[in-house]
Write an enzyme that holds these catalytic residues in place. Structure first.
Site, PDB file in Angstrom:
ATOM      1  N   PHE A   1      18.424 -15.812 -16.150  1.00 24.96           N
ATOM      2  CA  PHE A   1      18.552 -17.046 -15.071  1.00 24.96           C
ATOM      3  C   PHE A   1      17.846 -17.732 -14.452  1.00 24.96           C
ATOM      4  O   PHE A   1      17.434 -16.844 -14.204  1.00 24.96           O
ATOM      5  CB  PHE A   1      20.104 -17.075 -14.823  1.00 24.96           C
ATOM      6  CG  PHE A   1      20.880 -16.745 -14.239  1.00 24.96           C
ATOM      7  CD1 PHE A   1      20.321 -17.249 -12.242  1.00 24.96           C
ATOM      8  CD2 PHE A   1      21.744 -15.227 -14.111  1.00 24.96           C
ATOM      9  CE1 PHE A   1      20.367 -16.024 -11.304  1.00 24.96           C
ATOM     10  CE2 PHE A   1      21.838 -14.505 -12.639  1.00 24.96           C
ATOM     11  CZ  PHE A   1      21.204 -15.400 -11.831  1.00 24.96           C
TER      12      PHE A   1
ATOM     13  N   VAL B   1       7.092 -20.415  -5.016  1.00 29.18           N
ATOM     14  CA  VAL B   1       5.919 -21.477  -4.066  1.00 29.18           C
ATOM     15  C   VAL B   1       4.475 -20.964  -4.240  1.00 29.18           C
ATOM     16  O   VAL B   1       4.099 -19.962  -4.262  1.00 29.18           O
ATOM     17  CB  VAL B   1       6.363 -20.478  -1.779  1.00 29.18           C
ATOM     18  CG1 VAL B   1       4.616 -20.873  -1.041  1.00 29.18           C
ATOM     19  CG2 VAL B   1       7.426 -20.294  -1.884  1.00 29.18           C
TER      20      VAL B   1
ATOM     21  N   TYR C   1      13.737 -11.240  -0.951  1.00 28.23           N
ATOM     22  CA  TYR C   1      15.588 -11.080  -1.056  1.00 28.23           C
ATOM     23  C   TYR C   1      16.212 -10.719   0.651  1.00 28.23           C
ATOM     24  O   TYR C   1      17.609 -11.144   1.100  1.00 28.23           O
ATOM     25  CB  TYR C   1      16.464 -11.880  -2.181  1.00 28.23           C
ATOM     26  CG  TYR C   1      15.498 -12.700  -2.952  1.00 28.23           C
ATOM     27  CD1 TYR C   1      14.937 -14.285  -2.216  1.00 28.23           C
ATOM     28  CD2 TYR C   1      14.721 -12.520  -3.845  1.00 28.23           C
ATOM     29  CE1 TYR C   1      14.268 -15.250  -2.861  1.00 28.23           C
ATOM     30  CE2 TYR C   1      13.823 -13.531  -4.550  1.00 28.23           C
ATOM     31  CZ  TYR C   1      14.220 -14.632  -4.233  1.00 28.23           C
ATOM     32  OH  TYR C   1      12.637 -15.688  -5.029  1.00 28.23           O
TER      33      TYR C   1
END
Length: 409
Positions: A409, A84, A123
């Site tokens: 990743f 963001v 998270y």
């Protein structure tokens, strides 16, 4: 101006990626790294938060299959490239992207979502728990010696050009990937990731080098590494920087580690991102001079509690009712009966009373067997409602090997 979430299009990739890079410090990647991500990006699974022609938020996912306890490969969304813009923080953009992404993951029938976090505090509110950790070390090879098992001297080592043996090394990874939970089954194209070697990221060290281990004409292991020459008035004090190491058996593994410990003109071996139970720890003469560090790696979320818990096996027979709380994905909330053993499992909704109560975050943390339910209960994050339920479930969820994510990743 209103912010709108849109699926990424190829003609918007440059603007989208520039926003991502700015959010992560504004340093451009090497052309080879950018080219790899351009090729691997799944555009239909990538979204941007757009404000007019400006991209102020990014998020994507890769279609993975993740190894879980028992050896199965379970479909998982590899959440990636989340950012963001600093100008648009605390406006609900991240929450909106996570909402849309998890809804889409559910619609695709993927029971799991996984990610690596730039900051671990981000998270948890979206239901992700820390499911695996990595070990790093700084080993004083001038003071630490390595004992090796029988058969080590029968392993032949040779230098080989990195590209020349890349296919053989990838085949070894494929053979090992199901042996440990948390490892992604690499899809075509991903074999290029371990070979990336941009000069700007070497920190003064050599180009990537490779040594392969052979026995009776068969490749049984390999190691990729950099060396960095340094010296002072007392003489050479160079370092070795491990990138990847893989081997089929203890003797081949020990031969490669012994090689790393004994490279001329070096006295320090930097080890990054290895499993918590990596074998070399049990062969060294002085673990204190290895300066071990542990940090979080894979954060895991159960997008479908029933399908996720049924997809893995359990070390011992288990029959337990979980009371699950999931505020962000409320379809998971409620009571689930898990029954299973080493041969398989089922997990279905039930009206029976809950025996263990926890949030989906704790269930994700325990899913790969690297964090015990008992430890989470000691922290007050799992509540036992039936005496004995915790001990049985905690043991059943364990893994013979520590879960591990071998690359990002």
């Amino acid at each position: 101006m209103e912010t709108e979430l849109k699926v990424l299009r190829r003609d918007g990739m440059d603007t989208w990626y520039e926003g991502l890079m700015r959010a992560f410090g504004g340093v451009d990647e090497s052309p080879e790294e950018r080219a790899l991500w351009d090729d691997l990006t799944e555009f239909e699974r990538s979204i941007g938060a757009w404000e007019g022609g400006q991209c102020v938020g990014t998020a994507g996912a890769f279609s993975f299959r993740l190894s879980v306890p028992g050896g199965a490969f379970v479909p998982a969304a590899g959440v990636t490239m989340v950012s963001v813009a600093a100008t648009h923080r605390r406006r609900g953009i991240l929450t909106a992207m996570m909402r849309r992404q998890l809804d889409e993951v559910r619609a695709l029938g993927e029971p799991l979502a996984v990610l690596t976090a730039s900051e671990p505090a981000i998270y948890g509110r979206f239901g992700y728990g820390i499911a695996s950790r990595q070990l790093s070390a700084e080993i004083d090879t001038s003071r630490v010696t390595l004992a090796v098992p029988p058969g080590t001297d029968a392993v032949r080592l040779r230098y080989a050009p990195v590209g020349e043996v890349a296919e053989q090394c990838e085949a070894l990874y494929v053979r090992s990937v199901g042996s440990r939970p948390g490892m992604p089954l690499r899809m075509p194209g991903w074999e290029r990731l371990p070979l990336l070697d941009p000069p700007a990221e070497r920190g003064g060290a050599s180009p990537l080098q490779c040594v392969v281990a052979e026995r009776d004409g068969e490749t049984v292991g390999y190691v990729r590494f950099h060396t960095k020459p340094e010296s002072d008035a007392a003489g050479p004090k160079g370092s070795v920087r491990l990138r990847q190491i893989d081997a089929l058996d203890p003797a081949a593994s020990a031969a490669l580690w012994r090689f790393l410990f004994g490279i001329d003109l070096t006295s320090t071996l930097f080890v990054r991102n290895r499993p918590l139970d990596d074998s070399w720890q049990y062969l060294v003469s002085d673990i204190r001079r290895c300066r071990l560090q542990v940090r979080d790696v894979l954060h895991l979320r159960l997008v479908d509690v029933g399908a996720g818990l049924a997809a893995r096996t359990y070390r011992t027979p288990v029959d337990v009712v979980f009371g699950v709380q999931d505020d962000f994905c409320p379809w998971n909330s409620g009571r689930w009966r898990l029954t299973g053993d080493a041969s398989g499992a089922s997990c279905v909704r039930t009206d029976d009373p809950a025996e263990l109560e926890l949030s989906v975050r704790e269930l994700g943390a325990a899913y790969l067997g690297g964090t015990s339910l008992a430890a989470l209960a000691d922290a007050g994050l799992v509540r036992e409602l039936r005496p004995g339920a915790l001990a049985g479930a905690s043991h059943a969820f364990g893994s013979e090997k520590a879960p591990w994510l071998p690359h990002g990743f």
